[in-house]
Design a protein around this motif. Structure first.
Motif, PDB file in Angstrom:
ATOM      1  N   ARG A   1      46.312  69.422  80.634  1.00 50.80           N
ATOM      2  CA  ARG A   1      45.819  70.304  81.696  1.00 50.80           C
ATOM      3  C   ARG A   1      46.028  71.760  81.317  1.00 50.80           C
ATOM      4  NH1 ARG A   1      49.098  68.269  86.589  1.00 50.80           N
ATOM      5  NH2 ARG A   1      49.541  70.469  86.455  1.00 50.80           N
ATOM      6  N   PRO A   2      45.061  72.630  81.678  1.00 50.22           N
ATOM      7  CA  PRO A   2      45.223  74.059  81.371  1.00 50.22           C
ATOM      8  C   PRO A   2      46.446  74.627  82.096  1.00 50.22           C
ATOM      9  CG  PRO A   2      42.972  73.584  82.044  1.00 50.22           C
ATOM     10  CD  PRO A   2      43.772  72.340  82.293  1.00 50.22           C
ATOM     11  N   PHE A   3      47.159  75.482  81.406  1.00 39.15           N
ATOM     12  CA  PHE A   3      48.328  76.143  81.990  1.00 39.15           C
ATOM     13  C   PHE A   3      47.881  77.480  82.574  1.00 39.15           C
ATOM     14  CE2 PHE A   3      51.873  79.096  81.669  1.00 39.15           C
ATOM     15  CZ  PHE A   3      52.834  78.411  82.414  1.00 39.15           C
ATOM     16  N   LYS A   4      48.224  77.730  83.825  1.00 38.08           N
ATOM     17  CA  LYS A   4      47.877  78.992  84.453  1.00 38.08           C
ATOM     18  C   LYS A   4      49.158  79.730  84.819  1.00 38.08           C
ATOM     19  CE  LYS A   4      43.485  77.461  86.146  1.00 38.08           C
ATOM     20  NZ  LYS A   4      42.517  77.417  87.197  1.00 38.08           N
ATOM     21  N   PHE A   5      49.207  80.987  84.430  1.00 39.68           N
ATOM     22  CA  PHE A   5      50.380  81.802  84.726  1.00 39.68           C
ATOM     23  C   PHE A   5      50.465  82.117  86.190  1.00 39.68           C
ATOM     24  CE2 PHE A   5      49.578  82.652  80.276  1.00 39.68           C
ATOM     25  CZ  PHE A   5      50.846  82.556  79.735  1.00 39.68           C
TER      26      PHE A   5
ATOM     27  N   ILE B   1      30.906  75.189  70.803  1.00 41.49           N
ATOM     28  CA  ILE B   1      31.541  73.973  70.292  1.00 41.49           C
ATOM     29  C   ILE B   1      31.581  72.895  71.371  1.00 41.49           C
ATOM     30  CG2 ILE B   1      33.719  72.984  69.471  1.00 41.49           C
ATOM     31  CD1 ILE B   1      34.159  75.692  67.994  1.00 41.49           C
ATOM     32  N   LEU B   2      31.994  73.250  72.576  1.00 35.19           N
ATOM     33  CA  LEU B   2      32.089  72.257  73.653  1.00 35.19           C
ATOM     34  C   LEU B   2      30.725  71.699  74.037  1.00 35.19           C
ATOM     35  CD1 LEU B   2      34.867  73.870  75.884  1.00 35.19           C
ATOM     36  CD2 LEU B   2      35.063  71.911  74.334  1.00 35.19           C
ATOM     37  N   THR B   3      29.707  72.530  73.961  1.00 37.40           N
ATOM     38  CA  THR B   3      28.342  72.078  74.264  1.00 37.40           C
ATOM     39  C   THR B   3      27.872  71.042  73.243  1.00 37.40           C
ATOM     40  OG1 THR B   3      27.815  74.193  75.293  1.00 37.40           O
ATOM     41  CG2 THR B   3      25.957  72.852  74.593  1.00 37.40           C
TER      42      THR B   3
ATOM     43  N   LEU C   1      40.749  62.784  66.606  1.00 36.19           N
ATOM     44  CA  LEU C   1      40.122  62.737  67.932  1.00 36.19           C
ATOM     45  C   LEU C   1      38.766  62.032  67.925  1.00 36.19           C
ATOM     46  CD1 LEU C   1      40.983  66.310  69.224  1.00 36.19           C
ATOM     47  CD2 LEU C   1      42.116  64.148  69.792  1.00 36.19           C
ATOM     48  N   GLY C   2      38.309  61.618  66.764  1.00 35.04           N
ATOM     49  CA  GLY C   2      37.048  60.882  66.685  1.00 35.04           C
ATOM     50  C   GLY C   2      35.814  61.758  66.762  1.00 35.04           C
ATOM     51  N   ILE C   3      35.921  63.009  66.319  1.00 42.18           N
ATOM     52  CA  ILE C   3      34.759  63.890  66.300  1.00 42.18           C
ATOM     53  C   ILE C   3      33.822  63.411  65.187  1.00 42.18           C
ATOM     54  CG2 ILE C   3      33.976  66.288  65.994  1.00 42.18           C
ATOM     55  CD1 ILE C   3      35.721  65.779  68.531  1.00 42.18           C
ATOM     56  N   LEU C   4      32.564  63.249  65.515  1.00 42.80           N
ATOM     57  CA  LEU C   4      31.583  62.781  64.536  1.00 42.80           C
ATOM     58  C   LEU C   4      31.502  63.743  63.352  1.00 42.80           C
ATOM     59  CD1 LEU C   4      28.661  61.761  66.919  1.00 42.80           C
ATOM     60  CD2 LEU C   4      30.226  60.234  65.698  1.00 42.80           C
ATOM     61  N   PRO C   5      31.353  63.222  62.140  1.00 48.92           N
ATOM     62  CA  PRO C   5      31.232  64.090  60.968  1.00 48.92           C
ATOM     63  C   PRO C   5      30.099  65.117  61.097  1.00 48.92           C
ATOM     64  CG  PRO C   5      31.608  61.836  60.276  1.00 48.92           C
ATOM     65  CD  PRO C   5      31.388  61.796  61.774  1.00 48.92           C
ATOM     66  N   SER C   6      28.980  64.712  61.685  1.00 49.00           N
ATOM     67  CA  SER C   6      27.872  65.659  61.859  1.00 49.00           C
ATOM     68  C   SER C   6      28.265  66.783  62.819  1.00 49.00           C
ATOM     69  CB  SER C   6      26.625  64.941  62.363  1.00 49.00           C
ATOM     70  OG  SER C   6      26.873  64.316  63.608  1.00 49.00           O
ATOM     71  N   HIS C   7      29.051  66.465  63.845  1.00 47.23           N
ATOM     72  CA  HIS C   7      29.526  67.496  64.768  1.00 47.23           C
ATOM     73  C   HIS C   7      30.548  68.392  64.080  1.00 47.23           C
ATOM     74  CE1 HIS C   7      28.300  65.204  68.662  1.00 47.23           C
ATOM     75  NE2 HIS C   7      27.277  65.683  67.992  1.00 47.23           N
TER      76      HIS C   7
ATOM     77  N   GLU D   1      33.753  62.674  72.990  1.00 50.83           N
ATOM     78  CA  GLU D   1      34.503  63.655  72.206  1.00 50.83           C
ATOM     79  C   GLU D   1      35.192  64.674  73.114  1.00 50.83           C
ATOM     80  OE1 GLU D   1      31.917  63.839  68.092  1.00 50.83           O
ATOM     81  OE2 GLU D   1      31.107  64.809  69.880  1.00 50.83           O
ATOM     82  N   LYS D   2      34.493  65.098  74.166  1.00 50.14           N
ATOM     83  CA  LYS D   2      35.096  66.031  75.131  1.00 50.14           C
ATOM     84  C   LYS D   2      36.305  65.397  75.806  1.00 50.14           C
ATOM     85  CE  LYS D   2      30.882  68.525  76.253  1.00 50.14           C
ATOM     86  NZ  LYS D   2      29.828  68.739  77.243  1.00 50.14           N
ATOM     87  N   ALA D   3      36.201  64.122  76.137  1.00 44.48           N
ATOM     88  CA  ALA D   3      37.312  63.423  76.772  1.00 44.48           C
ATOM     89  C   ALA D   3      38.513  63.351  75.828  1.00 44.48           C
ATOM     90  CB  ALA D   3      36.887  62.022  77.209  1.00 44.48           C
ATOM     91  N   SER D   4      38.275  63.063  74.557  1.00 46.02           N
ATOM     92  CA  SER D   4      39.357  63.029  73.567  1.00 46.02           C
ATOM     93  C   SER D   4      40.015  64.399  73.447  1.00 46.02           C
ATOM     94  CB  SER D   4      38.837  62.616  72.190  1.00 46.02           C
ATOM     95  OG  SER D   4      38.436  61.279  72.196  1.00 46.02           O
ATOM     96  N   TRP D   5      39.210  65.447  73.411  1.00 44.75           N
ATOM     97  CA  TRP D   5      39.728  66.806  73.305  1.00 44.75           C
ATOM     98  C   TRP D   5      40.535  67.171  74.549  1.00 44.75           C
ATOM     99  CZ3 TRP D   5      41.493  70.337  70.479  1.00 44.75           C
ATOM    100  CH2 TRP D   5      41.583  71.664  70.893  1.00 44.75           C
ATOM    101  N   SER D   6      40.002  66.872  75.719  1.00 44.42           N
ATOM    102  CA  SER D   6      40.706  67.175  76.970  1.00 44.42           C
ATOM    103  C   SER D   6      42.037  66.447  77.044  1.00 44.42           C
ATOM    104  CB  SER D   6      39.850  66.804  78.185  1.00 44.42           C
ATOM    105  OG  SER D   6      38.725  67.635  78.241  1.00 44.42           O
ATOM    106  N   HIS D   7      42.041  65.212  76.610  1.00 41.34           N
ATOM    107  CA  HIS D   7      43.285  64.436  76.595  1.00 41.34           C
ATOM    108  C   HIS D   7      44.293  65.050  75.620  1.00 41.34           C
ATOM    109  CE1 HIS D   7      45.944  61.031  76.965  1.00 41.34           C
ATOM    110  NE2 HIS D   7      45.966  60.921  75.642  1.00 41.34           N
TER     111      HIS D   7
END
Length: 82
Positions: free
Chosen positions: A78-82, A60-62, A12-18, A68-74
């Motif tokens: 979409r969140p699944f809601k019951f 973590i999200l902060t 997902l391209g998360i920076l090594p420092s992150h 990086e957030k966009a990569s994670w969201s992709h």
């Protein structure tokens, strides 16, 4: 907390420092989770673990950049809601 998986973070391209900070946050979560198991009964444990999980996820999200957030969201869709 799936971002503690090194292969997924790299994909997902998360920076090594992150990634290092994410690893520390998740390690802290695990220690706190174990302490909860020793102190609370089932109903209380579930509630306190849920709060701990949400706090950890927020840390973590902060930390993540917008990219990086966009990569994670992709990746999770979409969140699944019951």
């Amino acid at each position: 907390m799936a971002l503690v998986d090194r292969d997924l973070s790299d994909e997902l391209g998360i920076l090594p420092s992150h990634y290092k900070v994410i690893e520390q946050i998740v390690n802290d979560f695990e220690v706190k989770r174990i302490v909860l198991w020793t102190r609370y009964y089932r109903a209380e444990l579930y509630q306190k673990r849920r709060v701990l999980w949400l706090e950890t996820e927020e840390k973590i999200l902060t930390l993540l950049s917008d990219e990086e957030k966009a990569s994670w969201s992709h990746a999770i869709g979409r969140p699944f809601k019951f």
